[in-house]
Design an enzyme around this catalytic site. Sequence first.
Site, PDB file in Angstrom:
ATOM      1  N   ASP A 263      -1.679   0.635   2.492  1.00  0.00           N
ATOM      2  CA  ASP A 263      -0.514   1.263   1.862  1.00  0.00           C
ATOM      3  C   ASP A 263      -0.920   2.167   0.703  1.00  0.00           C
ATOM      4  OD1 ASP A 263       0.838  -0.326   3.663  1.00  0.00           O
ATOM      5  OD2 ASP A 263       2.428  -0.824   2.250  1.00  0.00           O
TER       6      ASP A 263
ATOM      7  N   LYS B 103       1.021  -5.066   6.003  1.00  0.00           N
ATOM      8  CA  LYS B 103       1.808  -5.240   7.221  1.00  0.00           C
ATOM      9  C   LYS B 103       1.046  -6.005   8.289  1.00  0.00           C
ATOM     10  CE  LYS B 103       4.509  -2.888   4.782  1.00  0.00           C
ATOM     11  NZ  LYS B 103       3.549  -2.744   3.699  1.00  0.00           N
TER      12      LYS B 103
ATOM     13  N   CYS C 175      -5.492  -6.013  -2.992  1.00  0.00           N
ATOM     14  CA  CYS C 175      -5.340  -5.650  -4.409  1.00  0.00           C
ATOM     15  C   CYS C 175      -4.886  -6.833  -5.252  1.00  0.00           C
ATOM     16  CB  CYS C 175      -4.388  -4.472  -4.546  1.00  0.00           C
ATOM     17  SG  CYS C 175      -5.034  -2.964  -3.800  1.00  0.00           S
TER      18      CYS C 175
ATOM     19  N   SER D  88       6.478  -0.785  -3.200  1.00  0.00           N
ATOM     20  CA  SER D  88       5.206  -1.486  -3.192  1.00  0.00           C
ATOM     21  C   SER D  88       5.333  -2.749  -4.032  1.00  0.00           C
ATOM     22  CB  SER D  88       4.123  -0.581  -3.795  1.00  0.00           C
ATOM     23  OG  SER D  88       2.985  -1.324  -4.143  1.00  0.00           O
TER      24      SER D  88
ATOM     25  N   GLU E 240       7.459   3.358   1.027  1.00  0.00           N
ATOM     26  CA  GLU E 240       7.437   2.740  -0.304  1.00  0.00           C
ATOM     27  C   GLU E 240       7.574   3.824  -1.367  1.00  0.00           C
ATOM     28  OE1 GLU E 240       4.741  -1.260   0.401  1.00  0.00           O
ATOM     29  OE2 GLU E 240       3.853   0.447  -0.629  1.00  0.00           O
TER      30      GLU E 240
END
Length: 553
Positions: free
Chosen positions: A78, A121, A192, A469, A443
């Site tokens: 993302d 995802k 992350c 996000s 997002e």
Amino acid sequence: MRSDRLRKGNHAAPQRAILKALGLSDEEISRPLIGIVNSQNDIVPGHMMLDKVTEAAKIGVAMAGGTPIVFPAIAVCDGLAMGHAGMKYSLVSRELIADSVEAMATAHPFDGLVLVAACDKNVPGLLMAAGRLNIPSIVISAGAMLAGRMTCGRRLSYSDIAEAVGAFNAGKINRETFIEIENKSCPSCGSCSGMFTANSMNCLSEALGLALPGNGTIPAVMSARYRLAKEAGMAVMDLVRRDLKPRDIMTREAFENALAVDMALGCSTNSMLHLPAIAHECGIELDLSVANEISKRTPNLCHLAPAGDNYIEDLDRAGGIPAVMAELAERGSIHTDAMTVTGKTVAENIRNARVLDPEVIRPLDRPFGAEGGIAVLKGNVAPDGCVVKRSAVAPEMMKHTGPARVFDCEEDAIDAIFGGRIRPGDVVVIRYEGPKGGPGMREMLNPTSAIIGSGLGHCVALITDGRFSGATRGAAIGHVSPEAAVGGPIALLHEGDMITIDIPANAITVDVSDEELERRRAEWKPREPRITTGYLARYAKLVSSGMSGAVLS
């Protein structure tokens, strides 16, 4: 066994011949065949080392008497897809992942699955496949990235560099600081480091019971991650022997547990898309209105980035998800008799769990918030609902009224923010970015980060039929349903309409009469689809609303 049609009897000789072409011996063919879904790739930091996790899972399967057979799954980053057309493919990749696993595991009838997952995802897509196929399955994830650290000692995550763009453009930080944040915010492999979507879903995999304790929080760089992968490989063999399937584990009570843990952790609002979608594949319709009920009895115990200064590695050190669930069990907020992939109940799994750092996992009598980290809002702007990460909203923005600043795409809103055209008190409205209208429900991290970085986070709200996000913070309200593309009220808003957001009251309204809204509706005309060919065009025709999980009908 499902694989008997490949392994047993004279009629299976052609299939056995093909298995032998793979180099499998008669002994290997005689054992249960376990599909290992390897999501490794070289473009997503959370997935770059999944080949090693996969190898560890294979060893575990073999040690426990199975034959591991690897096949791939895709994953979209993302962060790399953010802010351009690539983000349209992020959410929709979830369906591709679920569909491809269904195809592979049915064409080659495996007896069980180890789902090697990592990022945003990919995790829910694999969980959806598990629920849909309903064969013995277990999830093992890559683990979290470590937090970064600047020379001054400040710790960092991906959200810091996202917000630094706005701060640098606004002249609030110099180039040297900007580059240091860029270089140090993502210091290792793994998903992350904050409570963003990937880590949210990996933690909730534990709460759902389909992953072993530690799956959500053990950092990617720790050898404990590989030991856990071996244990997952061994555990799936026990699931096969017991014929314990995902729908035996992911029950309605398990989803209520996941929502409670979600509230305690302050997970990404994307969990409000993924949990209903996973439940749907398990034959359960999860009405998100229950989220507010669960929130009322579930305090927010953790403030991880972007809501606070702790990171997934801190949550792991503090006791991880078992410790959080043990706290919630004291309040009676979870179903402790729910079954899990350990072959034990939640109560058995958390019997010895305890909080090791009460500043990371707050006690019940000293929570960060009396209610959970996510709220579902309704009103004449969003009759079917919308969501906000309450734990990441500044206190002064929990109630806010301001004029609508209306934009029909993300790019126009970003231009206005960076162009200094958004003023304190405004409510930025970004529409036609929903599942159908986007298509793909992008997002909106760039606009929210621009608002925060420009110093407007304490006085500007943003609402959208798109999504956010997990790195988003501030008064950011997403998943507004019905979306603009189907004529939802967000499509009828005009520049300057006064919008009131009241998070404690779970309400979002526009000060426009029903009669005026109906007059505007009569004048509204559907927009031509932005994309008319390929996968996104097919997706737009079939996808449901964000508040029902954006599933395909």
